[in-house]
Design an enzyme around this catalytic site. Structure first.
Site, mmCIF file in Angstrom:
data_model
loop_
_atom_site.group_PDB
_atom_site.id
_atom_site.type_symbol
_atom_site.label_atom_id
_atom_site.label_comp_id
_atom_site.label_asym_id
_atom_site.label_seq_id
_atom_site.Cartn_x
_atom_site.Cartn_y
_atom_site.Cartn_z
ATOM 1 N N ILE A 190 8.820 -7.063 -22.755
ATOM 2 C CA ILE A 190 8.607 -5.868 -23.569
ATOM 3 C C ILE A 190 9.700 -5.762 -24.614
ATOM 4 C CG2 ILE A 190 9.874 -4.401 -21.945
ATOM 5 C CD1 ILE A 190 7.927 -2.121 -22.672
ATOM 6 N N ASN A 212 3.507 -0.813 4.768
ATOM 7 C CA ASN A 212 3.515 -0.955 3.314
ATOM 8 C C ASN A 212 4.551 -2.005 2.950
ATOM 9 O OD1 ASN A 212 3.711 -0.518 0.473
ATOM 10 N ND2 ASN A 212 5.272 1.043 0.816
ATOM 11 N N CYS A 256 0.845 -1.177 0.000
ATOM 12 C CA CYS A 256 0.000 0.000 0.000
ATOM 13 C C CYS A 256 0.887 1.236 0.000
ATOM 14 C CB CYS A 256 -0.925 -0.001 1.218
ATOM 15 S SG CYS A 256 -0.074 0.010 2.809
#
Length: 642
Positions: free
Chosen positions: A287, A74, A2
């Protein structure tokens, strides 16, 4: 996972809930699933939650049974199950299945020393109501960022600096003291930040406020002691076991999980061990770029496909020609600070792509810093050979090398760029030589570039001064672990993945694996000219030779080539003499000279020009108070219409 934030009023005034809400609203991207706050008079702590473990019961802030301790955290604690069982055996009662709750009871049992028991990535704030004491802290390696602001009335903290800027009475001002080091490194090293009055809490640091006194201390450092009693075979086996354990621990999740896969050694190793630990196919994401020679140099899709096929992953690829002009303002807003590493663009794009399927991703970040994977680590190896040449030959080579063209986005010119840099630094001492490899701009050039001249902090010098290793390689690795790793690579990894609400874990930076690597002799890490010798040997029965021994490529974009072609108008408008003069930080003629040298291939100025461009774009967003969308529209107007 978070974002956390909070306020402690040093003047004793009560914290206003609305102020905590302002901080949370601006970082909603970090936690779109839930939010919460706890206020106890002069202290307020709050969070935005991305639900990963105990989806239903992991609401924060968390409290102990009698409500005397409150926590926001977090990140993830990977060994929480073992700690939970131990604490329950001692009589502690848990309210949730959340990994974060173990911090509360560990603190209750062991005080501030509880952080030594944690294996994870985290920043946290713990309010001890009994002592009226606030304790905040950050994980050992610095995977999770934490910013702190203190004035006469309050101390405030947040995972992102922009949350602090949301507070009444706080405005974005440039801290000119960090400009010199920013230009040298391409990022702002802790404890500095680009904002005046806001600083980063360094990795492995705790900060406590009690009875009006603020105390800050470092709770962990990697030992500089080298083990000489293990054979090479033992190092290989221990590295293999430690890596597999780290990957296994970091796969804990109650939501879908995947992995970034470039086809390099580090990401391939993570995927290999994930596949061993999973009964289901691993989801992998890669990617690539479309275009000419420059884009081809950064396209690793064929290698990623090879590894995917080997481990039968559910593989997805994205091939892009990114709208850099449209992206940069928004990404720099998310970053909080400018930087010159184009990996933040690719990290964002592949994170956005993966977030369509998963909420948790594993990355191979950190393997180069642990096991010696960068070409720059070979500087001493080749410098000793160069210095053995006759003086006249060294002089002749130096004269010729100084006139070589340089461009990292062409195979041949990139080789010449590396040779040019090596020869220029071959006669320096080990520390100075390595600093020349790391710097974006040299001190002399920075002094000419800045209107007020060079000055301010020198994070690399401080890191070298604290590096206890005697041998050259381990000193370089220690410096990287203190500077580039937390303040560039990990910062951009966190900010760009969390921009799309994706939790990114870095098993190669498990602190026990890091401690193992730090105690490893240099000639085990790099054997002769073979980078990552021990890691590649440990993976010999896991990955094919053409993956283990292929040429290393960076995880970035061909920005230097774009700045000479399609983005050249953007470069010239952003760094036009009148724009540079109006901003008042740099000497326009020196900036124009950098552009000319880059375009003529006299130097590869990619990082230098990107640092200046990104600082100007960041300034328009943060210092001028414009929205990223507004700035993007202006930048697009600089380019010719298709």
């Amino acid at each position: 996972m978070c974002g956390i934030h909070g306020i402690l009023r040093l003047d004793g005034a009560p914290v206003e809930s609305a102020h905590l809400s302002l901080m949370g609203d601006i970082t909603q991207h970090r936690g779109p699933d839930d939010e919460g706050q706890h206020i106890d008079g002069a202290c307020g702590i709050a969070m935005r939650r991305l639900s990963i473990i105990d989806l239903a019961g992991g609401h924060q802030p968390l409290s102990n049974q009698d409500g005397s301790l409150w926590l926001v955290c977090n990140g993830e604690i990977y060994n929480y199950r073992e700690l939970r069982a131990e604490l329950q055996a001692k009589g502690f009662q848990f309210k949730t299945g959340s990994d974060s709750e173990v911090l509360l009871h560990l603190y209750d049992a062991e005080g501030d020393d509880f952080v030594h028991r944690l294996n994870g990535m985290f920043d946290f704030a713990l309010w001890d109501a009994r002592r009226r004491r606030l304790l905040i802290g950050r994980d050992r390696i610095g995977v999770k960022p934490l910013y702190v602001m203190q004035d006469g009335q309050r101390l405030a903290f947040a995972t992102e600096a922009k949350a602090l800027l949301a507070l009444p009475g706080v405005r974005a001002e440039l801290d000119t003291r960090v400009l010199s080091s920013y230009l040298q490194l391409g990022y702002v090293a802790a404890p500095g930040s680009m904002f005046k009055g806001i600083r980063k809490l360094p990795p492995a640091t705790l900060l406590a406020v009690e009875a009006g006194q603020v105390k800050e201390w470092r709770y962990w450092r990697v030992s500089a002691q080298i083990r000489r009693d293990w054979s090479e075979a033992e190092w290989i086996e221990r590295s293999r076991e430690s890596l597999q354990r780290a990957v296994r621990m970091q796969m804990v999740s109650d939501v879908p999980i995947g992995a970034f896969l470039s086809g390099g050694v580090d990401s391939s190793a993570v995927v290999a061990y994930m596949a061993r630990e999973s009964s289901e196919p691993i989801r992998t994401y890669a990617i690539g770029f479309e275009g000419g020679e420059a884009e081809t140099l950064y396209n690793e899709l064929p290698f990623a496909r090879q590894v995917s096929e080997l481990f039968k992953t559910q593989h997805k690829e994205i091939v892009v020609k990114p709208d850099v002009v449209g992206l940069l303002p928004q990404l720099l807003w998310h970053m909080d600070e400018p930087l010159a590493d184009t990996a933040f663009i690719t990290t964002y794009l592949v994170s956005q792509f993966a977030r369509q399927d998963v909420k948790v991703i594993l990355s191979g970040v950190g393997g180069d810093e642990l096991f010696g994977g960068y070409r720059r680590y070979l500087g001493g190896h080749y410098a000793r050979r160069f210095q053995a040449l006759p003086a006249w030959l060294q002089s002749a080579i130096g004269f010729a090398a100084g006139r070589l063209p340089a461009d990292r986005h062409s195979g041949l010119l990139n080789t010449l760029r590396l040779a040019k840099g090596f020869v220029a630094s071959a006669g320096m001492g080990a520390d100075a030589r390595y600093q020349s490899y790391l710097q974006v701009l040299g001190q002399d050039l920075v002094g000419r570039l800045l209107v007020d001249g060079a000055g301010g902090q020198d994070p690399l010098a401080a890191a070298f001064a604290s590096a206890g290793h005697e041998d050259e390689l381990n000193r370089m690795l220690a410096v990287d672990a203190e500077t580039q790793l937390p303040d560039d690579l990990l910062l951009l990894t966190d900010k760009m993945s969390m921009a799309v609400s994706l939790e990114c874990r870095v098993p190669l930076l498990d602190h026990e694996l890091l401690e193992l690597a730090a105690s490893m002799p240099s000639d085990i890490k790099i054997r002769g000219g073979r980078l990552k010798h021990v890691l590649k040997s440990a993976l010999a029965d896991v990955l094919p030779d053409d993956i283990l021994n292929r040429k290393k490529r960076g995880f970035g974009t061909p920005m230097g080539a774009w700045l000479k072609k399609e983005l050249a108008p953007l470069l010239r408008r952003l760094l036009a003499p009148e724009v540079v003069k109006a901003r008042g930080l740099f000497v326009p003629a020196v900036v124009s000279g950098l552009i000319a040298d880059h375009e003529a291939n006299r130097m590869d100025g990619t990082d230098a020009l990107l640092s200046l461009m990104n600082l100007e774009i960041w300034s328009r967003v943060y210092l001028d108070g414009r929205s990223p969308a507004d700035v993007a529209l202006e930048l697009k107007s600089y380019l010719p219409r298709a």
